[in-house]
Design a protein around this motif. Structure first.
Motif, mmCIF file in Angstrom:
data_model
loop_
_atom_site.group_PDB
_atom_site.id
_atom_site.type_symbol
_atom_site.label_atom_id
_atom_site.label_comp_id
_atom_site.label_asym_id
_atom_site.label_seq_id
_atom_site.Cartn_x
_atom_site.Cartn_y
_atom_site.Cartn_z
ATOM 1 N N ILE A 3 0.838 -1.206 0.000
ATOM 2 C CA ILE A 3 0.000 0.000 0.000
ATOM 3 C C ILE A 3 0.870 1.252 0.000
ATOM 4 O O ILE A 3 0.600 2.213 -0.730
ATOM 5 C CB ILE A 3 -0.941 0.001 1.217
ATOM 6 N N ILE A 4 1.913 1.256 0.791
ATOM 7 C CA ILE A 4 2.818 2.410 0.861
ATOM 8 C C ILE A 4 3.527 2.608 -0.469
ATOM 9 O O ILE A 4 3.637 3.736 -0.961
ATOM 10 C CB ILE A 4 3.820 2.238 2.016
ATOM 11 N N LEU A 5 3.981 1.512 -1.070
ATOM 12 C CA LEU A 5 4.649 1.610 -2.368
ATOM 13 C C LEU A 5 3.676 2.087 -3.448
ATOM 14 O O LEU A 5 4.032 2.906 -4.296
ATOM 15 C CB LEU A 5 5.265 0.262 -2.740
ATOM 16 N N PRO A 63 1.545 1.071 -13.967
ATOM 17 C CA PRO A 63 1.782 0.951 -12.522
ATOM 18 C C PRO A 63 0.635 0.318 -11.737
ATOM 19 O O PRO A 63 0.855 -0.274 -10.685
ATOM 20 C CB PRO A 63 2.018 2.389 -12.071
ATOM 21 N N LEU A 64 -0.585 0.407 -12.222
ATOM 22 C CA LEU A 64 -1.706 -0.169 -11.490
ATOM 23 C C LEU A 64 -1.752 -1.690 -11.615
ATOM 24 O O LEU A 64 -2.188 -2.371 -10.687
ATOM 25 C CB LEU A 64 -3.028 0.443 -11.978
ATOM 26 N N THR A 65 -1.279 -2.237 -12.712
ATOM 27 C CA THR A 65 -1.311 -3.685 -12.916
ATOM 28 C C THR A 65 -0.489 -4.435 -11.872
ATOM 29 O O THR A 65 -1.009 -5.364 -11.242
ATOM 30 C CB THR A 65 -0.849 -4.040 -14.342
ATOM 31 N N PRO A 66 0.782 -4.083 -11.645
ATOM 32 C CA PRO A 66 1.513 -4.821 -10.608
ATOM 33 C C PRO A 66 0.959 -4.595 -9.204
ATOM 34 O O PRO A 66 1.019 -5.499 -8.366
ATOM 35 C CB PRO A 66 2.951 -4.311 -10.730
ATOM 36 N N LEU A 67 0.389 -3.419 -8.943
ATOM 37 C CA LEU A 67 -0.208 -3.178 -7.628
ATOM 38 C C LEU A 67 -1.411 -4.086 -7.415
ATOM 39 O O LEU A 67 -1.518 -4.752 -6.380
ATOM 40 C CB LEU A 67 -0.611 -1.706 -7.481
ATOM 41 N N ILE A 68 -2.298 -4.147 -8.388
ATOM 42 C CA ILE A 68 -3.487 -4.999 -8.283
ATOM 43 C C ILE A 68 -3.086 -6.465 -8.168
ATOM 44 O O ILE A 68 -3.597 -7.203 -7.332
ATOM 45 C CB ILE A 68 -4.410 -4.774 -9.506
ATOM 46 N N ASN A 69 -2.158 -6.902 -9.029
ATOM 47 C CA ASN A 69 -1.739 -8.307 -9.004
ATOM 48 C C ASN A 69 -1.076 -8.672 -7.677
ATOM 49 O O ASN A 69 -1.302 -9.752 -7.137
ATOM 50 C CB ASN A 69 -0.803 -8.606 -10.176
ATOM 51 N N SER A 70 -0.245 -7.785 -7.152
ATOM 52 C CA SER A 70 0.433 -8.048 -5.880
ATOM 53 C C SER A 70 -0.551 -8.098 -4.719
ATOM 54 O O SER A 70 -0.474 -8.993 -3.871
ATOM 55 C CB SER A 70 1.474 -6.974 -5.595
ATOM 56 N N LEU A 71 -1.458 -7.139 -4.673
ATOM 57 C CA LEU A 71 -2.439 -7.123 -3.591
ATOM 58 C C LEU A 71 -3.322 -8.361 -3.632
ATOM 59 O O LEU A 71 -3.608 -8.964 -2.594
ATOM 60 C CB LEU A 71 -3.287 -5.856 -3.662
ATOM 61 N N ARG A 72 -3.742 -8.753 -4.820
ATOM 62 C CA ARG A 72 -4.564 -9.972 -4.932
ATOM 63 C C ARG A 72 -3.785 -11.206 -4.509
ATOM 64 O O ARG A 72 -4.325 -12.083 -3.836
ATOM 65 C CB ARG A 72 -5.052 -10.132 -6.365
ATOM 66 N N ALA A 73 -2.527 -11.294 -4.923
ATOM 67 C CA ALA A 73 -1.729 -12.466 -4.569
ATOM 68 C C ALA A 73 -1.523 -12.564 -3.065
ATOM 69 O O ALA A 73 -1.647 -13.639 -2.481
ATOM 70 C CB ALA A 73 -0.382 -12.417 -5.295
ATOM 71 N N VAL A 74 -1.216 -11.448 -2.432
ATOM 72 C CA VAL A 74 -0.948 -11.464 -0.997
ATOM 73 C C VAL A 74 -2.227 -11.677 -0.194
ATOM 74 O O VAL A 74 -2.269 -12.491 0.727
ATOM 75 C CB VAL A 74 -0.234 -10.163 -0.567
ATOM 76 N N MET A 75 -3.288 -10.954 -0.546
ATOM 77 C CA MET A 75 -4.508 -11.016 0.260
ATOM 78 C C MET A 75 -5.366 -12.245 -0.019
ATOM 79 O O MET A 75 -5.919 -12.829 0.908
ATOM 80 C CB MET A 75 -5.344 -9.767 0.018
ATOM 81 N N LEU A 76 -5.493 -12.619 -1.275
ATOM 82 C CA LEU A 76 -6.407 -13.705 -1.613
ATOM 83 C C LEU A 76 -5.739 -15.072 -1.674
ATOM 84 O O LEU A 76 -6.374 -16.083 -1.387
ATOM 85 C CB LEU A 76 -7.098 -13.413 -2.948
ATOM 86 N N ALA A 79 0.185 -15.336 -0.792
ATOM 87 C CA ALA A 79 1.559 -15.338 -1.304
ATOM 88 C C ALA A 79 2.446 -14.485 -0.404
ATOM 89 O O ALA A 79 1.999 -13.477 0.142
ATOM 90 C CB ALA A 79 1.592 -14.794 -2.731
ATOM 91 N N PRO A 80 3.695 -14.881 -0.234
ATOM 92 C CA PRO A 80 4.599 -14.061 0.587
ATOM 93 C C PRO A 80 4.964 -12.763 -0.130
ATOM 94 O O PRO A 80 4.944 -12.679 -1.361
ATOM 95 C CB PRO A 80 5.827 -14.949 0.766
ATOM 96 N N LEU A 81 5.291 -11.773 0.651
ATOM 97 C CA LEU A 81 5.663 -10.471 0.096
ATOM 98 C C LEU A 81 6.918 -10.571 -0.765
ATOM 99 O O LEU A 81 7.052 -9.848 -1.746
ATOM 100 C CB LEU A 81 5.859 -9.465 1.231
ATOM 101 N N THR A 82 7.814 -11.479 -0.423
ATOM 102 C CA THR A 82 9.050 -11.639 -1.207
ATOM 103 C C THR A 82 8.767 -12.139 -2.619
ATOM 104 O O THR A 82 9.562 -11.899 -3.520
ATOM 105 C CB THR A 82 10.018 -12.597 -0.502
ATOM 106 N N ALA A 83 7.651 -12.815 -2.813
ATOM 107 C CA ALA A 83 7.294 -13.279 -4.154
ATOM 108 C C ALA A 83 6.819 -12.130 -5.042
ATOM 109 O O ALA A 83 6.698 -12.294 -6.254
ATOM 110 C CB ALA A 83 6.210 -14.348 -4.065
#
Length: 109
Positions: A3-5, A63-76, A79-83
């Motif tokens: 979120i900060i990034l 820039p929105l694509t990696p944010l959405i993909n990362s948030l979905r991977a971590v929350m849903l 997935a670890p943050l390092t991934a």
């Protein structure tokens, strides 16, 4: 961290757009011109995989694509943050480039 990034990335994008416009109406128009393609293409409302293969590199670089993909991977998916480091790198690059350009071009007029 994501979120900060993401906030850093889009703050830089907002600064870059705001430093180029002279009026409030121009800022609104430029922000719509900037954000609308991201909303449509990045998978916020529907899957970005449905777009042609030729458009995929451009969509993945927004820039929105990696944010959405990362948030979905971590929350849903748990997935670890390092991934998410490649996606975080894309967001960090967007944030740094837009902040540097925005601060370089910003003028108090």
């Amino acid at each position: 961290m994501l979120i900060i990034l993401g906030a850093f990335t889009f703050s830089g994008l907002g600064l870059l757009v705001a430093c180029r416009a002279k009026t409030l109406e121009a800022v609104s128009g430029l922000m719509n011109l900037t954000m609308l393609p991201m909303w449509v293409l990045s998978g916020v409302f529907f899957s970005s995989e449905r777009f042609p293969d030729a458009a995929q590199p451009f969509i993945k670089a927004l820039p929105l694509t990696p944010l959405i993909n990362s948030l979905r991977a971590v929350m849903l998916e748990g997935a670890p943050l390092t991934a998410q480091l490649p996606e975080m790198g894309i967001m960090l690059a967007w944030g740094v480039v837009t902040f540097v350009l925005g601060l370089r071009w910003f003028r108090w007029n």
